[in-house]
Each structure stands twice: as structure tokens, then as C-alpha cells.
Design a protein around this motif. Structure first.
Motif, short mmCIF file in Angstrom:
data_model
loop_
_atom_site.label_atom_id
_atom_site.label_comp_id
_atom_site.label_asym_id
_atom_site.label_seq_id
_atom_site.Cartn_x
_atom_site.Cartn_y
_atom_site.Cartn_z
N ALA A 268 2.32 8.01 0.93
CA ALA A 268 2.89 8.78 2.04
C ALA A 268 4.19 8.10 2.45
N PRO A 269 5.05 8.82 3.11
CA PRO A 269 6.27 8.16 3.61
C PRO A 269 5.91 7.01 4.55
N ALA A 270 6.73 6.00 4.55
CA ALA A 270 6.46 4.88 5.44
C ALA A 270 6.48 5.32 6.91
N GLU A 271 7.22 6.38 7.18
CA GLU A 271 7.30 6.87 8.56
C GLU A 271 7.59 8.35 8.53
N ILE A 272 6.87 9.09 9.34
CA ILE A 272 7.13 10.52 9.46
C ILE A 272 7.46 10.83 10.92
N GLN A 273 8.01 12.02 11.14
CA GLN A 273 8.48 12.38 12.48
C GLN A 273 7.84 13.69 12.92
N VAL A 274 7.52 13.74 14.18
CA VAL A 274 6.98 14.96 14.75
C VAL A 274 8.00 16.07 14.61
N GLY A 275 7.52 17.20 14.07
CA GLY A 275 8.39 18.34 13.90
C GLY A 275 9.18 18.32 12.62
N LYS A 276 9.00 17.28 11.82
CA LYS A 276 9.73 17.18 10.57
C LYS A 276 8.73 17.15 9.43
N PRO A 277 8.80 18.10 8.49
CA PRO A 277 7.81 18.15 7.41
C PRO A 277 7.78 16.85 6.61
N ALA A 278 6.59 16.54 6.13
CA ALA A 278 6.39 15.34 5.31
C ALA A 278 5.40 15.66 4.20
N GLU A 279 5.44 14.83 3.16
CA GLU A 279 4.55 15.03 2.01
C GLU A 279 3.62 13.83 1.85
N PHE A 280 2.35 14.13 1.67
CA PHE A 280 1.37 13.13 1.23
C PHE A 280 1.07 13.44 -0.24
N ARG A 281 1.16 12.44 -1.06
CA ARG A 281 1.06 12.66 -2.50
C ARG A 281 -0.14 11.86 -3.04
N ILE A 282 -0.95 12.51 -3.84
CA ILE A 282 -2.12 11.88 -4.46
C ILE A 282 -1.99 12.04 -5.97
N VAL A 283 -2.07 10.93 -6.67
CA VAL A 283 -1.99 10.95 -8.14
C VAL A 283 -3.32 10.43 -8.68
N VAL A 284 -3.93 11.22 -9.52
CA VAL A 284 -5.19 10.86 -10.17
C VAL A 284 -4.91 10.65 -11.65
N ARG A 285 -5.23 9.47 -12.14
CA ARG A 285 -5.03 9.15 -13.55
C ARG A 285 -6.38 8.81 -14.19
N ASN A 286 -6.57 9.27 -15.40
CA ASN A 286 -7.74 8.86 -16.20
C ASN A 286 -7.30 7.68 -17.06
#
Length: 710
Positions: A268-286
């Protein structure tokens, strides 16, 4: 110089207006920064290339400027800012402790601010890239610090923030450039607050739980983590029919140990802001060597955010839960899952992702079927008291090894074995198509049909049994004696001796013996019978007497002694056969009474006297008992006296002698009766003789002539 004048005017205006003019000043400064960037672009085309315009997510269409990691401001500051004009940071960031070891494959933890790393981003959006990455804040001259209720509130000593670095996306500025751009920049307003609530994020999850985490708990979870899963956790809503199993072996690659390993990295971004879109990213590797099946990823929409979109689309589970069906993941395959969120509240934001999957393993073997077959061979007949050999064959006609094979024998009642009635023989193992032959010897003890059942058992409930029937045959002897059972003395008697074999086998070497009593004398025998004077016995010999047959011999004996006589017959043959028969014979003597009547004088003158003599003789071999004599006189004769062995009584014209108790064989006696002639004529006297042995008395008459000359 112009920019400094503008900034000075803006700061002065902020002081005059107070906190109420902060927003206007902020917007003014932002416009000034835009103009400054335009100047830099005009002067340096290379710097202008790093600026880009991006659009917000679906809910925001207004353009925003990307400062390219703060590079343009840094160039502007380097040309215009005096060294003494740089505002010192209000509070130095404490050095970060030695970081914990990150999970395997995770990006190293970022250094603390004083070691050269960029501080957390400004939550108000004064610094940062378009994707929320860190950017250097514009350097301004030292002014009276503004008091912010959240940023500058008194607090305890901050703990250093430890987290894994987020994965770089295509829009991120390289980490090296971000670090250079942020060097020397003041810390973010929430940097220390984030450090206070941060927890080490380097330890991987050993196994993600299949259930969704509690939303309140998810806020306390790390904002970035990496996890490797080597265990499969079935989905709680998985369809049982979708859990594959097969009654047949799988592909060859499914043989052996199957250990798929999933690594989960969430950033996730180190810091997000209220009212500003942010991305949480999940990577799954085998990261394993075998496929992982039915991979399911679950996460929560973090508390304090609102889900804008998910890529790929996720199924909503309720309560803010999201689920992605990843399906099959081959070895080395990697999947990325993105949650686009709109922060709605301040504070620490995060959630816990969990992944479940299924591993498939196969094994193949060969199923064999051992069998047991039992065969017995035995003679149809066996002679009694001889061994009978049973040939037993145990074989395995099946396709697998038969183990633990044991043979069982319950010895029938007609047979015998030195070890007892219950026998066991351990055979062990029999390979396919292997057989063993065993010979069992039993002793035949009783004649008759024998039903012998033999069983064999083995492991895996193997069992077989068979039976054999045979006959134990044996000869038998029966002897008998037929002839008169009552005989008179001195009378010969013919006796027949018979020998029979009612058995089921021939009787051999038969010897027949007749033992005579002393009261009987041997006279003759047929069929070469031999008399042995020493044993007073007669012997016959017979080589063989077939089963069901009989034979007979004759013997003549003379009764020489009265009384009960016993003739004993004995038969003997091979195999210890013997038979006996005894016959009791009553030998009696016969009383043969003979008597005669004679007158002494005949003829007799009328008035004259004379006598009759009655002579009785026992000519037999037995005493005559109760011998009685009675004489009847005619009217012309008159008895006048009676004499004899017993007293005689004259009763008118009749003379009766009392019974003679016993008259021995060959003995005699005489009775005398005196009489007187009374009338002339032929006078006849009748005498009766009787005894106990005689059924009817014997009568004799004697005639006397009585004359008269007058």
C-alpha cells in the motif's frame, strides 16, 4: 528573486489573515509552484519531460499536476534558495532500529529519514507523485511555525516505522530518485504518528486463515506484508463437489510429494489522503514446484475507506469482505489483485488478506488379488490299524503374494495323530502361481466312512477349505455253534461250528477251535478238523474268508456224563481279530424201568395158595424216582400178604405199595404178593408200574389156572 518576493508576500498575508487564510495562501502557493515549474520547463526541456498530467479515478475528473517526485522544485530551490533560508525540520526523526528480517522475497525495509530515506508523504497533498509516492516539499525560509492540532500535538517519543517497501508500479518514480528528491525535506505531519502505531511488518504469515478478519482487527494489521502458504485451507463456502478426487490415478506429475507454496505480498502507499484515491495491491506468487488448485484470495475493504473498484473484479462477501477466485496457479505463476479505495477518515488504514488453495497429489500402485486353492488326495479305502497318507497341495493361483498362510486339520474321530486332534501347519508365504505339497499321515483306528475337512487361511481374509472322504475297512469274525442243547447220556450229538466275516475287508489266517467239556467225548470232525487230546479241543484252519462270507464245519461228540456241559468255540485271525461263542448243553440220563410178573405155582387147586413175584429193573442211565407198584386181583383170587422194598397195603382185591423214592440206574427190586385161589378158572392179575419220569404207568398181566377136581 521574483519567487522569493512572492513567497514572502504570501507568508505575510497568512500571518495577517491568521489561520482563516491558510487555505487561500496554500492555493496561492500552489499556483506559484505551478508557474515556477512552467519556468523550469521553459529553461530545461529535460526537466519538463518528467512532469505529467494524470486524471483522478472515476469520482474525480479535475486534472492534477504531478511534480515528478519533486525534481522541478528541487532544481528551482537549488537556483534560488539561500542556504540560510532553509527551514529546519521541527523535530528530527529518530534513527530506525536494526530492521527485522523480511519475509523471503520481500523488498528490504526502508531506512529511517536520517539515514537518507524520504520521510512520509504530506497528508495534505503538498508533496507527492500522482500515485501517492513521496516527493520533496518546496524549501522555504524559516518562518514562525504554524500550529496544527494533529500534526504538532505533544506526543511521546515516536517509534520508527518498519514496513516492507511497496511494489513499484509503472507510474512510480524510481526509488533512487524519490530518495534524492526527499533528502533534506521536513517530515510529514503524520510521520511521527505513523511511527507510534507502526508494527514490524517483516515477519511473513505462516498460514493465512480461511475466515475473514474482523474489520476492527484489520485496522491494526500491517499495511504491507508478504506471506508464503504451504498448507491448503479449504474455502468455507467451497462446493464439496468441486473438491476433486478421482477413483483413478492422476497424471504422472501428481505422483510423489505435492507441496505448492504460495507467497502473498501486499503493498500500500506509505501514506494516503482523505478524499484522494489510493491503491492497495496484493501479489500472489506460486513459488513451489507443483500447481496450486482452487486458489481463493480474500480481503476486507479497510475501515475508513470506501471501495471504488477492484481489478480483477471481486465478489463481495458482505461486511466489507472481498473474494477473488484465482483458480489454478502453475509453478512460478504470479497474479496481481488491486483494490482502488477512497479514504474517508484519518488514521491508520489497513486490512489483512488471506489466501486458501488446494493441493492435489496422486499415487499409483498395482492392486493384486492373492487366492488360496486347496487340494487333497487320499486312498478310497484304508485298512484299519494302518497309516493313511493324505497328500495336501496348497497353491496360490492369484496375482499377488499370499502371506500368513496356515493349514488347519481337525482329526476325525476314526483317525488318530500323535500330536492330538487339532493340528496346525504354518506354510508362510506363497508367491503367485506357487504351490506347496504337504503329506499328513494319520492312523486309522475305527472302521467306517471318514469325512476329513482341511482348511487353509491367510492374511487379507484369505480362506479355503476342502474335504476328502475315504473308508476305513476292517475284517470281522463271528463264530457260532448249532446242535442239540439237551442230550441223554451215551447218546451221540452232531454239532455245526460256523465262522462269518461281516466286516469290509477279507479276514486272513483264520483258526477255529472247539473246546469240549469233560462230560463229552470227541467222536469225529470234517474239513480236516484235528483233535488235540491234551487240550481236549478240535482245531480247523482257514486261509482267507472274504468280507460278507461265512463257513461251517461239523463235529460229533458223545455225552458221557450227565449234567450241564459247556462247549466253547473261538475264532482268531490276522490284525488281532478274535471272536468267541459258548453253548451250554444239558446232558441227562434216562430211566428205563422194566418189570416182570410171575406166579410161583401154576396151576393151582381151588383153595390152594401161591404167590406172585414182581421184579422191577431200572435199565436206564438215570435213577427212577417215586417208583410205585399197584396190583389188581380178580374175584377168583384173594391177596393175603404183600412184601417188597416198601410196605404194601391190601385194600380188598387191590394191593398198593408205597412209592419207592429212588431206583438207581441198573438197579432192581422185587415185590411179592401171596394169594389164595378161590374159584376155578383162568384168573388174571393186573400189575401197574409208574415213576416220576414216566408220563403214563405201564401195566402187565399174569394168568393163573385155578382148577377143581370135585
Amino acid at each position: 528573486m521574483k519567487r522569493h518576493l512572492v513567497r514572502g508576500a504570501a507568508l505575510a498575508l497568512m500571518l495577517v489573515l491568521g489561520t482563516g487564510g491558510i487555505f487561500v495562501a496554500k492555493q496561492y502557493i500552489a499556483d506559484d509552484v505551478v508557474r515556477a515549474n512552467d519556468e523550469v520547463r521553459a529553461q530545461s526541456p529535460a526537466a519538463a519531460d518528467s512532469a505529467a498530467t494524470i486524471r483522478s479515478d472515476d469520482e474525480s475528473t479535475e486534472p492534477r499536476q504531478s511534480f515528478g517526485g519533486g525534481r522541478l522544485l528541487e532544481e528551482l530551490n537549488s537556483r534560488t534558495a539561500a542556504p540560510e533560508a532553509v527551514r529546519p525540520a521541527p523535530e528530527a526523526v529518530r534513527p530506525a532500529p536494526e530492521p527485522m528480517h523480511a519475509a523471503e522475497g520481500a523488498t528490504p525495509v526502508m531506512e529511517a529519514a536520517d539515514s537518507g530515506a524520504s520521510p512520509p508523504r504530506d497528508p495534505f497533498g503538498m508533496r507527492g507523485d500522482a500515485d501517492g509516492g513521496p516527493a520533496a516539499a518546496p524549501t522555504v525560509a524559516e518562518e514562525t511555525p504554524q500550529v496544527h492540532p494533529l500534526r504538532d500535538a505533544p506526543r511521546t517519543q515516536p517509534e520508527p516505522l518498519m514496513r516492507e517497501a511497496p511494489l513499484e508500479s509503472a507510474g512510480d518514480t524510481p526509488a533512487g530518485e524519490r530518495a534524492a528528491a526527499n533528502e533534506g525535506a521536513p517530515p510529514s505531519r503524520y510521520a511521527e504518528a505513523a511511527n507510534r502505531y507502526a508494527v514490524p511488518l517483516e515477519q511473513p504469515l505462516e498460514a493465512a486463515p480461511a475466515t475473514l478478519p474482523d474489520r476492527d482487527q484489520s485496522l491494526r494489521e500491517p499495511r504491507s506484508f508478504a506471506s508464503e502458504l504451504t498448507s491448503s485451507y479449504p474455502s468455507p463456502d467451497a462446493n464439496p463437489a468441486a473438491m476433486p478426487s478421482s477413483p483413478r490415478p492422476g497424471d504422472a506429475e501428481l505422483d510423489g510429494a505435492q507441496t505448492p507454496t504460495l507467497q502473498v505480498v501486499k503493498t500500500a502507499p506509505a501514506e494516503i489522503q482523505v478524499g484522494k484515491p489510493a491503491e492497495f495491491r496484493i501479489v500472489v506468487r506460486n513459488t513451489g514446484q507443483v500447481p496450486a488448485h482452487d486458489v481463493v484470495l480474500r480481503d476486507h475493504v479497510p475501515q475508513g475507506t470506501r471501495l471504488m473498484s477492484a481489478e480483477p473484479p471481486a465478489a463481495e462477501l458482505g461486511g466489507g469482505g472481498l473474494q477473488w477466485q484465482a483458480g489454478l496457479m502453475a509453478p512460478g505463476e504470479e497474479r496481481a489483485f488491486v483494490m482502488r479505495l477512497m479514504p474517508t477518515a484519518e488514521g491508520e488504514i489497513g486490512s489483512v488478506a488471506s489466501v486458501s488453495f488446494r493441493a492435489e497429489a496422486s499415487v499409483r500402485t498395482i492392486a493384486t488379488k492373492p487366492e488360496l486353492l486347496l487340494e487333497i488326495a487320499a486312498p478310497s479305502q484304508v485298512m484299519i490299524d494302518t497309516p493313511v497318507a493324505l497328500k495336501i497341495k496348497v497353491s496360490n493361483p492369484g496375482s499377488g503374494e499370499a502371506t500368513g498362510v496356515v493349514l488347519f486339520e481337525d482329526v476325525p474321530a476314526q483317525l488318530d495323530h500323535p500330536a492330538g486332534k487339532e493340528l496346525e501347519f504354518e506354510i508362510g508365504s506363497l508367491q503367485p502361481n506357487e504351490s506347496r505339497e504337504i503329506e499328513l499321515s494319520l492312523d486309522a483306528k475305527q472302521a467306517g466312512m471318514v469325512r476329513n475337512v482341511i482348511r487353509v487361511r491367510g492374511d487379507a481374509s484369505l480362506e479355503a477349505q476342502t474335504e476328502v472322504q475315504f473308508e476305513v475297512v476292517a475284517p470281522q469274525l463271528q463264530v457260532a455253534l448249532t446242535g442239540p442243547k439237551r442230550r441223554y447220556l451215551q447218546r451221540e450229538a452232531a454239532y455245526t461250528l460256523s465262522v462269518a466275516n461281516p466286516g469290509t475287508a477279507p479276514a486272513k489266517e483264520i483258526e477255529l477251535v472247539s473246546h469240549l467239556p469233560r462230560g463229552m467225548q470227541f467222536v469225529s470232525a470234517n474239513n480236516s478238523g484235528q483233535y488235540d487230546k491234551a487240550t481236549h479241543s478240535v482245531y480247523w484252519s482257514l486261509a482267507e474268508l472274504p468280507e460278507g462270507e461265512q463257513g461251517a464245519v461239523e463235529m460229533i461228540a458223545l455225552a458221557i456224563e450227565a449234567g450241564d456241559q459247556s462247549i466253547r468255540v473261538e475264532g482268531k485271525a490276522e490284525q488281532g481279530l478274535s471272536a468267541e461263542f459258548e453253548e451250554n448243553i444239558s446232558v441227562e440220563g434216562i430211566s428205563a424201568l422194566f418189570f416182570g410178573v410171575a406166579d410161583v405155582a401154576d396151576p393151582l387147586e381151588v383153595g390152594g395158595e401161591s404167590s406172585y413175584e414182581i421184579h422191577v429193573v431200572n435199565q436206564g442211565t438215570k435213577s427212577a424216582d417215586a417208583v410205585r407198584v399197584v396190583a389188581h386181583f380178580p374175584a377168583g383170587l384173594k391177596p393175603i400178604q404183600a412184601d417188597g422194598p416198601t410196605r404194601g397195603v391190601i385194600q380188598g382185591n387191590q394191593v398198593v405199595f408205597e412209592p419207592l423214592p429212588r431206583l438207581a440206574p441198573k438197579a432192581d427190586t422185587t415185590y411179592t404178593i401171596a394169594f389164595q385161589g378161590i374159584a376155578a378158572g383162568d384168573q388174571r392179575v393186573s400189575v401197574q408200574l409208574s415213576s416220576a419220569e414216566m408220563d403214563q404207568p405201564v401195566t402187565k398181566e399174569e394168568s393163573t389156572r385155578v382148577y377143581s377136581d370135585r
